[in-house]
Design a protein around this motif. Structure first.
Motif, PDB file in Angstrom:
ATOM      1  N   ARG A 135      -3.004   4.136   4.102  1.00 36.10           N
ATOM      2  CA  ARG A 135      -2.909   2.933   3.277  1.00 36.10           C
ATOM      3  C   ARG A 135      -3.615   3.086   1.938  1.00 36.10           C
ATOM      4  NH1 ARG A 135      -1.405  -1.868   4.419  1.00 36.10           N
ATOM      5  NH2 ARG A 135      -3.181  -2.905   3.466  1.00 36.10           N
ATOM      6  N   ARG A 136      -4.745   3.777   1.938  1.00 37.69           N
ATOM      7  CA  ARG A 136      -5.453   3.956   0.670  1.00 37.69           C
ATOM      8  C   ARG A 136      -4.597   4.760  -0.313  1.00 37.69           C
ATOM      9  NH1 ARG A 136     -10.489   3.462  -1.541  1.00 37.69           N
ATOM     10  NH2 ARG A 136     -11.092   5.024  -3.053  1.00 37.69           N
ATOM     11  N   ALA A 137      -3.904   5.770   0.231  1.00 36.77           N
ATOM     12  CA  ALA A 137      -3.042   6.566  -0.636  1.00 36.77           C
ATOM     13  C   ALA A 137      -1.935   5.697  -1.221  1.00 36.77           C
ATOM     14  CB  ALA A 137      -2.450   7.727   0.150  1.00 36.77           C
ATOM     15  N   GLU A 138      -1.364   4.797  -0.389  1.00 35.44           N
ATOM     16  CA  GLU A 138      -0.306   3.926  -0.888  1.00 35.44           C
ATOM     17  C   GLU A 138      -0.833   3.013  -2.000  1.00 35.44           C
ATOM     18  OE1 GLU A 138       2.677   4.124  -0.474  1.00 35.44           O
ATOM     19  OE2 GLU A 138       3.351   4.388   1.592  1.00 35.44           O
ATOM     20  N   TYR A 139      -2.034   2.508  -1.811  1.00 32.08           N
ATOM     21  CA  TYR A 139      -2.620   1.645  -2.854  1.00 32.08           C
ATOM     22  C   TYR A 139      -2.838   2.426  -4.139  1.00 32.08           C
ATOM     23  CZ  TYR A 139      -3.348  -2.758  -0.478  1.00 32.08           C
ATOM     24  OH  TYR A 139      -3.145  -3.971   0.094  1.00 32.08           O
ATOM     25  N   ILE A 140      -3.330   3.663  -3.994  1.00 29.98           N
ATOM     26  CA  ILE A 140      -3.565   4.458  -5.201  1.00 29.98           C
ATOM     27  C   ILE A 140      -2.241   4.761  -5.891  1.00 29.98           C
ATOM     28  CG2 ILE A 140      -4.436   6.657  -6.062  1.00 29.98           C
ATOM     29  CD1 ILE A 140      -6.469   6.644  -3.857  1.00 29.98           C
ATOM     30  N   ARG A 141      -1.195   5.025  -5.081  1.00 27.23           N
ATOM     31  CA  ARG A 141       0.115   5.275  -5.682  1.00 27.23           C
ATOM     32  C   ARG A 141       0.586   4.069  -6.481  1.00 27.23           C
ATOM     33  NH1 ARG A 141       3.966   8.221  -1.216  1.00 27.23           N
ATOM     34  NH2 ARG A 141       2.857  10.201  -1.159  1.00 27.23           N
ATOM     35  N   VAL A 142       0.482   2.900  -5.888  1.00 24.60           N
ATOM     36  CA  VAL A 142       0.945   1.692  -6.587  1.00 24.60           C
ATOM     37  C   VAL A 142       0.110   1.465  -7.841  1.00 24.60           C
ATOM     38  CG1 VAL A 142       1.145  -0.797  -6.425  1.00 24.60           C
ATOM     39  CG2 VAL A 142       1.886   0.627  -4.541  1.00 24.60           C
ATOM     40  N   LEU A 143      -1.190   1.642  -7.714  1.00 23.44           N
ATOM     41  CA  LEU A 143      -2.086   1.424  -8.851  1.00 23.44           C
ATOM     42  C   LEU A 143      -1.728   2.350 -10.014  1.00 23.44           C
ATOM     43  CD1 LEU A 143      -4.682   0.283 -10.091  1.00 23.44           C
ATOM     44  CD2 LEU A 143      -5.963   1.960  -8.800  1.00 23.44           C
ATOM     45  N   GLY A 192     -10.622   4.858   3.430  1.00 24.91           N
ATOM     46  CA  GLY A 192      -9.880   5.713   4.345  1.00 24.91           C
ATOM     47  C   GLY A 192      -9.455   6.996   3.688  1.00 24.91           C
ATOM     48  N   PRO A 193      -8.675   7.797   4.432  1.00 26.44           N
ATOM     49  CA  PRO A 193      -8.218   9.073   3.872  1.00 26.44           C
ATOM     50  C   PRO A 193      -7.135   8.842   2.819  1.00 26.44           C
ATOM     51  CG  PRO A 193      -7.223   8.719   6.007  1.00 26.44           C
ATOM     52  CD  PRO A 193      -8.185   7.585   5.793  1.00 26.44           C
TER      53      PRO A 193
END
Lengths: 419, 453
Positions: free
Chosen positions: A146-154, A335-336
């Motif tokens: 989920r953290r990766a998805e947030y960073i992608r969107v950001l 998270g990762p």
């Protein structure tokens, strides 16, 4: 014209038959019967359409616009058939930037493909990575943290703002405004520096990975972002106030290059160009991906469908992107940032399509795997190419001065068109 | 090898130059003296007999000499001001604050290859920049810069200005036609259409002014704007509509943004100048900026009081007769510069320990010159009408130049049909309205004055 080495001493040799030496440079041989009135195209017409286009009517003339014209976006060449200042017909010539990306991708392993598709739409590289990466993830059936998805969107929304900011300046430049492009470059530069702190690159980020992203948020990125967010909206609005309240600008852009809904759908347009005709189609809402269902944002639409509408709509989208960035920062989980994947990935044979809503429309990637470590085929669906088709319908009837403005309002990037 | 050749080889380059120059100058001087001694009276007679021609040649030469540096200044102004408006730094490399950049540009275009495209009409191609440049300089001939400081004072000055200024379009058309390039052709034709269209409202907008002034001599017009000495006398306030029309049409005449369609780089590359390079391009470039100044200057002359100050200046007379100073004159000339330089250098040397003595002396010298120049300018301003006039004239003209630059930094470009529509549908009727209202008002006022009480 050929060049030969002049003898070291004495008079230059007499020129071969049928040629003469240039008066400027005796080393240069010119053909005597060289005709400056070379026909365009230099070959006999190959299709009926070509024969029709390259036959001049009464009082008409051809004008080659590009590929070295100062305001074609990239290396697009358009042969205009002009009647005075009015465009009668056009013949776009593509392929000056063709690199064969889709073929290169077939000979690279899955990780390497990311850097191959990166320079396609070099203004918004993150979206070029996003679509294939998601397609591969669907092939592999892997879940992204989920953290990766947030960073992608950001980072994606930041890239969208950078792309739109550049568009606003370019469009003004094509209408003769000198200042807006430099003001919007300030905006873009701040974002690009920010993304450079995050990804290590200013332009071709190569940041998304299959199953996550390359690096976590760092202090420099966050401090730059916080600094910029505090004044972003005001800065953009102040800069564009120069144009939105300008009578000359509004009069030139309004009613120019009108695309109605039916035409936009017929041309398969997506993104701001479609939404400017009143269709609220946005992949982030209609086919939700990543974490977009969790975020609150509006899909701005306008109904006019002209250049001014497309311009104003992109300004609205910048504001919505800033809203999304706010929420991302607010909800960013711990998270990762990478899913656990082997170094060399071999998806099972199959095919997957994935699309993301980029600043220009739907970037799509259709990946076919044959079970090896290289994709069997990767088809890139590029919105610029789709949108550029509309110039054939929009430009005839325009004035010469408006050609570039209409083309710019569709916001094509030639890297993506020629692939 | 003879002795002469050996000696010649031993000389350095400046030595060789002096070796040639000094005898040459000697011979020339001798020749001049002999000519004057033998034919002096006849030459003087010819010059006096042909005084208008002599004046014409002299003033055109002076204008040409003045206008190229002035174009440099305006180009630098434009680069720097637009840079600041774009939030850039702009030129800052050559000279202090980049001030020498436009000079370097001028030298650069001198050194570049002067290229003529194949199949271009070489003669017309070469003469086009000359026509543009010389019309720009010639139209400035009637401008009154200050009281008594003008090329020619014609009774049809205004007519002459518009006639010669309108010749520019011939040069632009020549350049566009002869370049063998479609972009150039479109640029040239656009400029013809634009300038011919805008010439009409431009000329009509000043007819009302001519009715009020009763003359077309630019000198007379300026003098008529100084009745009370206040800025309310300016024709700008008596002909506001005319001023507005004139300002807009003049912008189009000078091919400036938002009417710079002839060289719209996002549409037709560089318009008529697409194929030009080297000094021929330089002539176009200089002419463009000279035109900017001339258009500003004619606006100042017609509508903004010319050389008149915006407020009546107090009558101070401060003429110093050098003979009456006696010993003080010696002190003034011999001692004040030295003492002043030392006095101004001392603080630099005393209070900044890192400053070397000679640096301090140079600083003191520069500072002294600035102060002395300031005092001298003030003295000249108070005592000489033409200095004060020149100050106000150039000041107002450059304020307008700044306005042009500001518009370039702010406004987008209009489209060709909007441009034409604006000229014929709005400016021309407005100019005619202005003319009729002015004429009617003058008639009514004259009738009222003439009516028996």
């Amino acid at each position: 014209m050929t060049t030969e080495t002049a003898p070291r001493s004495g008079e230059p040799r007499p020129a071969p038959k049928g040629t003469h030496r240039s008066t400027d440079d005796p080393n240069v041989l010119l053909q005597d019967d060289y005709d400056f009135y070379e026909p365009i195209p230099p070959y006999t017409p190959r299709t009926e359409r070509e024969a029709e286009f390259y036959t001049l009517g009464d009082g008409e003339m051809f004008l080659n616009m590009g590929p070295q014209h100062p305001s074609t976006h990239g290396v697009l060449r358009v042969v205009l058939k002009l009647d005075g200042e009015r465009v009668v017909d056009i013949d776009p010539v593509l392929g000056y930037l063709h690199r064969g990306v889709e073929k290169l991708v077939e000979n690279a392993d899955y990780h390497q493909t990311i850097s191959q598709v990166d320079p396609l739409e070099y203004i918004s590289s993150l979206f070029c990575e996003w679509a294939p990466v998601t397609a591969y993830e669907r092939l592999l059936d892997v879940e992204v943290p989920r953290r990766a998805e947030y960073i992608r969107v950001l980072s994606g929304e930041l890239n969208r703002i950078a792309s739109h900011a550049l568009f606003l300046g370019w469009f003004a430049l094509d209408l003769g405004g000198l200042t807006p492009i430099l003001w919007s470059f300030i905006e873009r530069d701040e974002i690009v520096e920010m993304l450079a702190a995050l990804t290590g690159q200013r332009m071709l980020f190569n940041y998304f990975r299959i199953g996550g992203v390359n690096g976590d948020l760092n202090h420099e990125f966050m401090s730059r972002l916080g600094d910029w967010m505090s004044r972003a909206v005001g800065q953009i609005e102040a800069g564009m106030g120069l144009l939105n309240e300008n009578e000359i600008f509004v009069r030139r852009a309004a009613g120019l290059g009108v695309i109605d809904t039916e035409m936009a759908l017929r041309y398969c347009m997506t993104g701001p160009n479609l939404r400017a005709t009143g269709v609220p189609f946005d992949l982030r809402r209609t086919h939700p991906y990543s974490i977009y269902p969790e975020l609150e944002f509006d899909i701005p639409t306008r109904t006019e469908g002209d250049c001014l509408a497309r311009y104003l709509l992109r300004m609205e989208e910048i504001k919505q992107s800033i809203r999304i960035i706010d929420q991302c920062l607010d909800k960013m989980p711990d998270g990762p940032i990478m899913a656990k994947l082997p170094r060399l990935i071999r998806p099972r044979p199959g095919r997957a399509w994935s699309g993301v809503e980029g600043p220009r429309g739907v970037y799509g990637a259709y990946a076919i795997s044959d079970g090896t470590d290289q994709p069997f085929r990767l088809k890139i669906h590029d919105p610029s190419f789709i949108h550029l088709q509309a110039v054939g319908a929009l430009l005839p009837g325009c004035l010469l001065a408006d050609c570039m403005a209409v083309m710019a309002s569709l916001d094509p990037i030639m890297g993506g068109v020629d692939k | 090898m003879t002795v002469v050749a050996r000696t010649w080889d031993r000389l350095t380059l400046p030595g060789k130059a002096l070796f040639i120059l000094i005898p040459l100058l000697g011979v020339l001087t001798l020749g001049l003296v002999i000519t004057i001694a033998l034919f002096g009276q006849q030459i003087l007679d010819i010059l006096i007999f042909n005084l208008p021609i002599v004046r014409f040649v002299f003033s055109v030469t002076i204008l040409m000499l003045i206008f190229v540096p002035m174009a440099f200044v305006i180009i630098y102004m434009e680069m720097k001001i637009i840079a600041l408006m774009n939030l850039r730094i702009g030129p800052d490399r050559v000279g202090p604050w980049g001030t020498l950049l436009s000079t370097v540009h001028g030298l650069k275009v001198l050194m570049k290859e002067d290229f003529t495209p194949g199949k271009a009409d070489a003669v017309v191609f070469t003469w086009a920049p000359v026509v543009v440049f010389s019309t720009a300089v010639l139209s400035a001939l009637v401008l009154p810069f200050a009281p008594g400081l003008y090329g020619q004072d014609m009774n049809i000055g205004l007519l002459y200005f518009f006639a010669v200024g309108g010749m520019t379009v011939v040069g632009l058309l020549m350049g566009g036609w002869s370049s063998f390039n479609k972009y150039s052709l479109i640029g040239g034709l656009r400029s013809a259409a634009q300038i011919v269209s805008y010439e009409i409202p431009l000329t009509l907008s000043v007819v009302g002014l001519v009715i009020l002034a009763g003359t077309m001599s630019l000198n007379e017009i300026v003098i008529q704007q100084s009745r009370t000495g206040w800025f309310t006398d300016w024709f700008m306030f008596r002909q506001p509509l005319g001023f507005l029309i004139f300002a807009i049409a003049a912008t189009a005449e000078a091919n400036r943004t938002p009417f710079d369609l002839t060289e719209a780089d996002s549409e037709i590359v560089a318009g008529f100048a697409t194929e030009y390079s080297g000094m021929r391009f330089g002539f176009f470039f200089f002419a463009e900026y000279i035109n900017v100044f001339i258009i500003s200057a004619i606006t100042v002359v017609l509508f903004m009081g010319g050389w008149n100050a915006p407020f009546p200046s107090p009558h101070i007379s401060w003429i110093v007769d050098p003979g009456s100073l006696g010993l003080w004159l010696v002190i003034l000339i011999a001692i004040v510069p030295v003492v002043g330089t030392l006095a101004l250098a001392a603080p630099f040397y005393l209070f900044r320990s890192k400053t070397r003595w000679w640096v301090a002396l140079i600083l003191g010298f520069v500072l002294f010159n600035v102060i002395a120049g300031g005092i001298f300018s003030l003295w000249a301003y108070i005592n000489f009408d033409w200095v004060a006039g020149l100050f106000w004239f150039v000041g107002k003209a450059f304020a307008l130049v700044f306005l042009f630059v500001w518009m370039r930094g702010t406004l987008p470009r209009v489209r060709i049909d909007q441009l034409m529509g604006f000229a014929w549908k709005w400016l021309l009727p407005a100019a005619l309205l202005n003319l009729f209202v002015t004429a009617a008002a003058v008639l009514v006022i004259d009738a009222m004055k003439a009516a028996p009480k």
